[in-house]
Write a protein that holds these residues in place. Sequence first.
Motif, PDB file in Angstrom:
ATOM      1  N   SER A 176       0.827  -1.208   0.000  1.00  0.00           N
ATOM      2  CA  SER A 176       0.000   0.000   0.000  1.00  0.00           C
ATOM      3  C   SER A 176       0.857   1.252   0.000  1.00  0.00           C
ATOM      4  CB  SER A 176      -0.915   0.010   1.228  1.00  0.00           C
ATOM      5  OG  SER A 176      -1.821   1.083   1.163  1.00  0.00           O
ATOM      6  N   ILE A 177       0.369   2.262  -0.704  1.00  0.00           N
ATOM      7  CA  ILE A 177       1.008   3.580  -0.726  1.00  0.00           C
ATOM      8  C   ILE A 177      -0.080   4.611  -0.415  1.00  0.00           C
ATOM      9  CG2 ILE A 177       2.207   5.283  -2.152  1.00  0.00           C
ATOM     10  CD1 ILE A 177       3.266   2.949  -3.834  1.00  0.00           C
ATOM     11  N   PRO A 178       0.157   5.466   0.586  1.00  0.00           N
ATOM     12  CA  PRO A 178      -0.862   6.470   0.913  1.00  0.00           C
ATOM     13  C   PRO A 178      -1.277   7.273  -0.317  1.00  0.00           C
ATOM     14  CG  PRO A 178       0.867   6.462   2.573  1.00  0.00           C
ATOM     15  CD  PRO A 178       1.325   5.548   1.477  1.00  0.00           C
ATOM     16  N   GLY A 179      -2.584   7.371  -0.520  1.00  0.00           N
ATOM     17  CA  GLY A 179      -3.122   8.112  -1.650  1.00  0.00           C
ATOM     18  C   GLY A 179      -3.206   7.323  -2.938  1.00  0.00           C
ATOM     19  N   GLN A 180      -2.678   6.085  -2.936  1.00  0.00           N
ATOM     20  CA  GLN A 180      -2.674   5.297  -4.170  1.00  0.00           C
ATOM     21  C   GLN A 180      -3.325   3.923  -4.029  1.00  0.00           C
ATOM     22  OE1 GLN A 180       1.083   5.250  -6.297  1.00  0.00           O
ATOM     23  NE2 GLN A 180       1.710   7.182  -5.369  1.00  0.00           N
ATOM     24  N   GLY A 181      -4.077   3.712  -2.957  1.00  0.00           N
ATOM     25  CA  GLY A 181      -4.777   2.441  -2.804  1.00  0.00           C
ATOM     26  C   GLY A 181      -3.912   1.349  -2.212  1.00  0.00           C
ATOM     27  N   SER A 182      -4.493   0.170  -2.121  1.00  0.00           N
ATOM     28  CA  SER A 182      -3.823  -0.979  -1.515  1.00  0.00           C
ATOM     29  C   SER A 182      -4.021  -2.221  -2.374  1.00  0.00           C
ATOM     30  CB  SER A 182      -4.388  -1.260  -0.114  1.00  0.00           C
ATOM     31  OG  SER A 182      -4.263  -0.123   0.715  1.00  0.00           O
ATOM     32  N   THR A 183      -3.065  -3.131  -2.267  1.00  0.00           N
ATOM     33  CA  THR A 183      -3.162  -4.426  -2.942  1.00  0.00           C
ATOM     34  C   THR A 183      -2.888  -5.520  -1.926  1.00  0.00           C
ATOM     35  OG1 THR A 183      -2.435  -3.547  -5.080  1.00  0.00           O
ATOM     36  CG2 THR A 183      -2.204  -5.918  -4.743  1.00  0.00           C
ATOM     37  N   PHE A 184      -3.765  -6.510  -1.901  1.00  0.00           N
ATOM     38  CA  PHE A 184      -3.552  -7.700  -1.086  1.00  0.00           C
ATOM     39  C   PHE A 184      -3.406  -8.878  -2.037  1.00  0.00           C
ATOM     40  CE2 PHE A 184      -5.427  -4.739   1.800  1.00  0.00           C
ATOM     41  CZ  PHE A 184      -4.852  -5.023   3.024  1.00  0.00           C
ATOM     42  N   VAL A 185      -2.364  -9.677  -1.817  1.00  0.00           N
ATOM     43  CA  VAL A 185      -2.081 -10.804  -2.701  1.00  0.00           C
ATOM     44  C   VAL A 185      -2.113 -12.094  -1.900  1.00  0.00           C
ATOM     45  CG1 VAL A 185      -0.469 -11.800  -4.362  1.00  0.00           C
ATOM     46  CG2 VAL A 185      -0.590  -9.314  -4.094  1.00  0.00           C
ATOM     47  N   VAL A 186      -2.965 -13.026  -2.330  1.00  0.00           N
ATOM     48  CA  VAL A 186      -3.051 -14.356  -1.722  1.00  0.00           C
ATOM     49  C   VAL A 186      -2.351 -15.332  -2.661  1.00  0.00           C
ATOM     50  CG1 VAL A 186      -4.585 -16.166  -0.867  1.00  0.00           C
ATOM     51  CG2 VAL A 186      -5.301 -13.768  -0.754  1.00  0.00           C
ATOM     52  N   ARG A 187      -1.421 -16.117  -2.126  1.00  0.00           N
ATOM     53  CA  ARG A 187      -0.742 -17.138  -2.934  1.00  0.00           C
ATOM     54  C   ARG A 187      -0.957 -18.499  -2.303  1.00  0.00           C
ATOM     55  NH1 ARG A 187       2.929 -12.910  -2.685  1.00  0.00           N
ATOM     56  NH2 ARG A 187       3.289 -11.858  -4.668  1.00  0.00           N
ATOM     57  N   VAL A 188      -1.328 -19.477  -3.147  1.00  0.00           N
ATOM     58  CA  VAL A 188      -1.536 -20.851  -2.692  1.00  0.00           C
ATOM     59  C   VAL A 188      -0.819 -21.779  -3.669  1.00  0.00           C
ATOM     60  CG1 VAL A 188      -3.253 -22.596  -2.081  1.00  0.00           C
ATOM     61  CG2 VAL A 188      -3.807 -20.184  -1.801  1.00  0.00           C
ATOM     62  N   PRO A 189      -0.106 -22.792  -3.168  1.00  0.00           N
ATOM     63  CA  PRO A 189       0.599 -23.695  -4.084  1.00  0.00           C
ATOM     64  C   PRO A 189      -0.341 -24.438  -5.026  1.00  0.00           C
ATOM     65  CG  PRO A 189       1.376 -23.983  -1.825  1.00  0.00           C
ATOM     66  CD  PRO A 189       0.154 -23.108  -1.761  1.00  0.00           C
ATOM     67  N   VAL A 190       0.133 -24.660  -6.241  1.00  0.00           N
ATOM     68  CA  VAL A 190      -0.600 -25.467  -7.221  1.00  0.00           C
ATOM     69  C   VAL A 190      -0.691 -26.896  -6.700  1.00  0.00           C
ATOM     70  CG1 VAL A 190      -0.413 -26.490  -9.529  1.00  0.00           C
ATOM     71  CG2 VAL A 190       0.006 -24.053  -9.209  1.00  0.00           C
ATOM     72  N   TYR A 191      -1.801 -27.532  -6.968  1.00  0.00           N
ATOM     73  CA  TYR A 191      -2.005 -28.934  -6.585  1.00  0.00           C
ATOM     74  C   TYR A 191      -1.223 -29.812  -7.553  1.00  0.00           C
ATOM     75  CZ  TYR A 191      -4.568 -33.287  -5.565  1.00  0.00           C
ATOM     76  OH  TYR A 191      -4.910 -34.574  -5.238  1.00  0.00           O
ATOM     77  N   GLU A 192      -0.028 -30.222  -7.156  1.00  0.00           N
ATOM     78  CA  GLU A 192       0.872 -30.936  -8.062  1.00  0.00           C
ATOM     79  C   GLU A 192       0.315 -32.274  -8.536  1.00  0.00           C
ATOM     80  OE1 GLU A 192       3.305 -29.648  -9.418  1.00  0.00           O
ATOM     81  OE2 GLU A 192       3.759 -27.913  -8.176  1.00  0.00           O
ATOM     82  N   GLU A 193      -0.345 -33.023  -7.635  1.00  0.00           N
ATOM     83  CA  GLU A 193      -0.878 -34.333  -8.040  1.00  0.00           C
ATOM     84  C   GLU A 193      -1.924 -34.169  -9.131  1.00  0.00           C
ATOM     85  OE1 GLU A 193      -0.433 -37.085  -4.057  1.00  0.00           O
ATOM     86  OE2 GLU A 193      -2.264 -35.922  -4.347  1.00  0.00           O
ATOM     87  N   GLU A 194      -2.794 -33.135  -8.972  1.00  0.00           N
ATOM     88  CA  GLU A 194      -3.807 -32.892  -9.994  1.00  0.00           C
ATOM     89  C   GLU A 194      -3.147 -32.497 -11.304  1.00  0.00           C
ATOM     90  OE1 GLU A 194      -6.842 -33.484  -9.516  1.00  0.00           O
ATOM     91  OE2 GLU A 194      -8.046 -32.389 -10.963  1.00  0.00           O
ATOM     92  N   THR A 195      -2.080 -31.694 -11.207  1.00  0.00           N
ATOM     93  CA  THR A 195      -1.354 -31.272 -12.394  1.00  0.00           C
ATOM     94  C   THR A 195      -0.759 -32.482 -13.111  1.00  0.00           C
ATOM     95  OG1 THR A 195      -0.805 -29.180 -11.332  1.00  0.00           O
ATOM     96  CG2 THR A 195       0.513 -29.803 -13.242  1.00  0.00           C
ATOM     97  N   ALA A 196      -0.165 -33.399 -12.334  1.00  0.00           N
ATOM     98  CA  ALA A 196       0.456 -34.585 -12.914  1.00  0.00           C
ATOM     99  C   ALA A 196      -0.569 -35.447 -13.631  1.00  0.00           C
ATOM    100  CB  ALA A 196       1.167 -35.392 -11.830  1.00  0.00           C
TER     101      ALA A 196
END
Length: 197
Positions: A173-193
Amino acid sequence: LIADEGLTDPAQQRLATVQEELARIANIVQRLLDFQRPTPGERAPHTVSAIFDDVLALANKHLQQRGVIVVREEGVDLKPVLVEGDQIKQVFLNLVLNAVEAMPQGGRLQVGFKRVNGTVSVSFTDTGGGMAAEVLEQLLEPFCSTKAGGTGLGLAISHEIGTRHGGNLEAISIPGQGSTFVVRVPVYEEETAEHDR
């Protein structure tokens, strides 16, 4: 009792949504009680865009009333993630409602989906007033709130959920320029395989 009164189809559908959300709220309360003693739940493959579709359906009226437009940026080659769907739904809903609170005069919420280095990343960027660096440093800690009357648990629980899933929640976040929230979750490798076979 209301369900037994022979409601019309539209009313029955709305009632079903209410019942689902009451169950979700009960789960949230239980997770709050378990905040310091997490218990594993059942996980299944989900696509983050489908989870966000559910959140958007729930929050759509609120977004319209507050004059917030949602702009989606769909990613390419997104893979499923192995998650507790209700928990990730809780995280997304919390971030959407927080973004709405940050834009009391209305604005734009940009939601982006990406695949980044073995993870699926979902970003929520608002056009609100942003936050000072000292607020940002404590934002994910329990009982830290920028809202009058806020409990300061929403983002802390969201961060905890992300961590339990092997991912994370990041705030920029930067004052006056809004905010960003980022959620990261690992890819399901077994499903990918399985899909690659």
